[in-house]
Design a protein around this motif. Structure first.
Motif, mmCIF file in Angstrom:
data_model
loop_
_atom_site.group_PDB
_atom_site.id
_atom_site.type_symbol
_atom_site.label_atom_id
_atom_site.label_comp_id
_atom_site.label_asym_id
_atom_site.label_seq_id
_atom_site.Cartn_x
_atom_site.Cartn_y
_atom_site.Cartn_z
ATOM 1 N N LEU A 520 0.826 -1.214 0.000
ATOM 2 C CA LEU A 520 0.000 0.000 0.000
ATOM 3 C C LEU A 520 0.860 1.265 0.000
ATOM 4 O O LEU A 520 0.345 2.376 0.008
ATOM 5 C CB LEU A 520 -0.906 0.002 1.240
ATOM 6 C CG LEU A 520 -1.877 -1.172 1.357
ATOM 7 C CD1 LEU A 520 -2.567 -1.162 2.721
ATOM 8 C CD2 LEU A 520 -2.923 -1.135 0.242
ATOM 9 N N GLY A 521 2.171 1.090 0.036
ATOM 10 C CA GLY A 521 3.053 2.256 0.080
ATOM 11 C C GLY A 521 3.213 2.809 1.484
ATOM 12 O O GLY A 521 3.521 3.993 1.661
ATOM 13 N N ILE A 522 3.009 1.947 2.499
ATOM 14 C CA ILE A 522 3.082 2.393 3.895
ATOM 15 C C ILE A 522 4.174 1.608 4.616
ATOM 16 O O ILE A 522 4.253 0.387 4.485
ATOM 17 C CB ILE A 522 1.718 2.186 4.590
ATOM 18 C CG1 ILE A 522 0.650 3.034 3.879
ATOM 19 C CG2 ILE A 522 1.795 2.535 6.079
ATOM 20 C CD1 ILE A 522 -0.757 2.771 4.357
ATOM 21 N N GLN A 523 4.980 2.312 5.382
ATOM 22 C CA GLN A 523 6.073 1.644 6.082
ATOM 23 C C GLN A 523 5.690 1.259 7.502
ATOM 24 O O GLN A 523 4.830 1.886 8.115
ATOM 25 C CB GLN A 523 7.288 2.565 6.125
ATOM 26 C CG GLN A 523 7.930 2.703 4.756
ATOM 27 C CD GLN A 523 9.106 3.646 4.796
ATOM 28 O OE1 GLN A 523 9.783 3.761 5.811
ATOM 29 N NE2 GLN A 523 9.328 4.333 3.690
ATOM 30 N N VAL A 524 6.390 0.238 8.006
ATOM 31 C CA VAL A 524 6.160 -0.166 9.394
ATOM 32 C C VAL A 524 7.239 0.454 10.279
ATOM 33 O O VAL A 524 8.224 1.017 9.794
ATOM 34 C CB VAL A 524 6.184 -1.706 9.533
ATOM 35 C CG1 VAL A 524 4.958 -2.299 8.870
ATOM 36 C CG2 VAL A 524 7.460 -2.285 8.956
ATOM 37 N N LEU A 525 7.026 0.342 11.593
ATOM 38 C CA LEU A 525 7.948 0.920 12.568
ATOM 39 C C LEU A 525 8.249 -0.115 13.642
ATOM 40 O O LEU A 525 7.343 -0.815 14.092
ATOM 41 C CB LEU A 525 7.296 2.131 13.233
ATOM 42 C CG LEU A 525 7.125 3.356 12.340
ATOM 43 C CD1 LEU A 525 6.046 4.268 12.901
ATOM 44 C CD2 LEU A 525 8.448 4.097 12.215
#
Ligand code: ARG
Length: 528
Positions: A520-525
């Motif tokens: 989705l184009g979202i990064q994790v942390l």
């Protein structure tokens, strides 16, 4: 039940016959016939565990395609604003998802970089002198564009010069072309800056604006004229008539390919772009992401390109429209003064809001870490709010909702990922080593395991329908199931045989979240 209807038999009876033939001994622990004719297959824990430890997260498609994805595509006499957000975010998510299962994706940023708006702008730049554009940004140019448009209305001589500038551009006169190129450098810088801040995968080489097709249009029209009955002259214009497109009085609405003054239209460039995508880019599938106001444009474009043999029958042409962005007042999302909200300002505000939330939750973070977390949460929230809704509907842009740490939001999913990282950190365990068989004694573990194994299926649905909200719903469900498991099943305090199996569930959940959000184009942390 459908099959039973077709062969006119009782569905429960048919179900019993099916069960008698099924050989699912290795996979299923029970099969029962329920209700009017459902088959409930309960998978064996040993089978689920084996799948979790041995099957890859995703397999490549057996039928890889060359897919052109046309998205973002702003008209660039202006700075990028909220009207460009949905195409950019949705198109990028679909492009990444296609790649994830082995399709070849060719991104195309079909920017509006030509035509009357540029005539005005360049004529005006002539007037104000080149100093105005030295060290300028697109926002400065936009102010000039507004002035240019006013002058165009009020000053007939200037209007003539603007039109002459359009002709000079079309004739490739060096003076006009140089000015235009200088402007395009600024525009590309502006786009690249927005894309990098929003973490959008479009690169400068993906930009192939309307101007790129100028030289192709003449020959294309000649080719069309060689075919009988495709191009018809009407009031001096060259048109394609297709009986299925009628106006409200029932008259056939032509698609104008060349105006009587020789000019080309949005349609015309799109026909030429389609030729290029098929012949040079060798597309099997072409996806277009624009708002729903362009539905008719694409219906006509696709019909005309089939009629005129521009698109061969095997290439799939798909317009994927989306609804409007509304403010919390239910009206189109605008700034207080009624202007379009610029993406630059929207990104700033998202980061500001995320920063205060993060500081509130975690006041002791070092500056650099806080900024990284805030940016990742902010961009994730803005994207996810859009992607998690069925794109066909309008959606309400609501800061508080998208930044909430519970509910179907990016921060909730990112937080779940950070928790899992926390487990591994606390136990000082290398996540990559966790692949022990898992016993799945409790129902919450089973529910999590079954859901984990549906990842491929949902990715394929996104690939087929270009609807990222399927993936969002899946990831949200996954997170809810994980949280239930996490609350009910101790992990690090258990004896090794149980602990290691549960760590396998944690690892697989983390990988699925990371890969799914990545699509989705979202990064994790690791920490929030
Ligand atoms: N520039 C257009 C607009 O802002 C969108 C272009 C979409 N792509 C296409 N091939 N027509 O409305």
């Amino acid at each position: 039940m459908g099959a039973a209807k077709r062969i006119r038999t009782n569905p429960r009876e048919l179900a019993a016959n099916v069960v008698a033939e099924l050989k699912l001994g290795d996979i299923a622990e029970s099969i029962e016939i329920a209700g009017p004719g459902f088959l409930n297959i309960r998978l064996k824990p040993s089978f689920l565990s084996e799948q979790l430890t041995e099957s890859p997260l995703l397999e490549n498609t057996k039928n890889p395609k060359r897919v052109v994805v046309d998205y973002s595509s702003p008209n660039l006499a202006k700075e990028m604003h909220v009207g460009h957000l949905r195409s950019t975010v949705i198109g990028d998510a679909v492009a990444r998802t296609l790649e994830l299962v082995g399709h070849t994706v060719i991104r195309q940023n079909h920017i509006g970089d030509w035509g009357t708006a540029f005539g005005r702008l360049l004529a005006y730049l002539d007037d104000v002198g080149d100093e105005a554009t030295q060290n300028a940004e697109l926002r400065d140019i936009e102010a000039l564009y507004v002035e240019a448009s006013q002058k165009f209305e009020s000053d007939a001589a200037f209007a003539d010069r603007s039109r002459a500038m359009v002709l000079a551009l079309q004739a490739h006169e060096p003076h006009a072309i140089t000015k235009w190129q200088n402007f395009m450098v600024l525009a590309q810088e502006h786009m690249s800056d927005i894309y990098s801040r929003l973490d959008i995968s479009l690169q400068p080489q993906d930009t192939r604006g309307e101007s790129t097709y100028n030289a192709d249009i003449g020959p294309m029209i000649k080719d069309l004229q060689k075919q009988d009955d495709v191009l018809v002259e009407s009031d001096g214009a060259l048109c394609i008539f297709m009986p299925q497109f009628k106006n409200k009085d029932g008259e056939v609405q032509p698609m104008i390919v060349q105006k009587s003054d020789g000019g080309y239209l949005y349609h015309t460039t799109d026909l030429a772009a389609l030729c290029y995508r098929q012949e040079v880019l060798l597309a099997d599938r072409v996806l277009y992401f624009t708002d729903a106001r362009q539905i008719l444009h694409f219906e006509m474009l696709f019909a005309a390109s089939r009629l005129a043999n521009i698109a061969n029958p095997s290439v799939m042409l798909e317009h994927h429209p989306f609804g409007k962005i509304l403010g919390t007042d239910g009206k189109p999302f605008k700034s207080r003064s009624g202007d379009n909200i610029l993406l630059r300002d929207l990104i700033d505000e998202a980061i500001e809001r995320a920063t205060s939330l993060i500081v509130e939750k975690n006041p002791d973070l070092a500056d650099a870490q806080r900024d990284h977390i805030a940016r990742t949460v902010a961009i994730g929230a803005v994207k996810y709010a859009d992607l998690s809704k069925n794109r066909l509907h309008d959606y309400t842009f609501d800061w508080d909702e998208m930044l909430a740490f519970d509910g179907n939001t990016a921060p909730y999913l990112q937080y779940a990922y950070a928790r899992i990282s926390g487990i591994f950190e606390k136990g000082d365990i290398d996540i990559a080593q966790c692949n022990a068989p898992t016993r799945l004694d409790s129902e919450v573990e089973r529910q999590l395991a079954v859901h984990l194994l549906r990842f491929q299926e949902v990715i394929e649905q996104v690939v087929a329908d270009a609807k990222p909200h399927y993936l969002c719903s899946y990831l949200y469900d996954l997170t809810v199931r994980f949280m239930r498991f996490y609350e009910q099943c101790p992990i690090l305090s258990e004896e090794a045989s149980i602990r290691d199996g549960r760590l396998t569930l944690c690892r697989r959940t983390a990988e699925t979240l990371e890969t799914g959000l990545g699509a989705l184009g979202i990064q994790v942390l690791d920490r929030m």
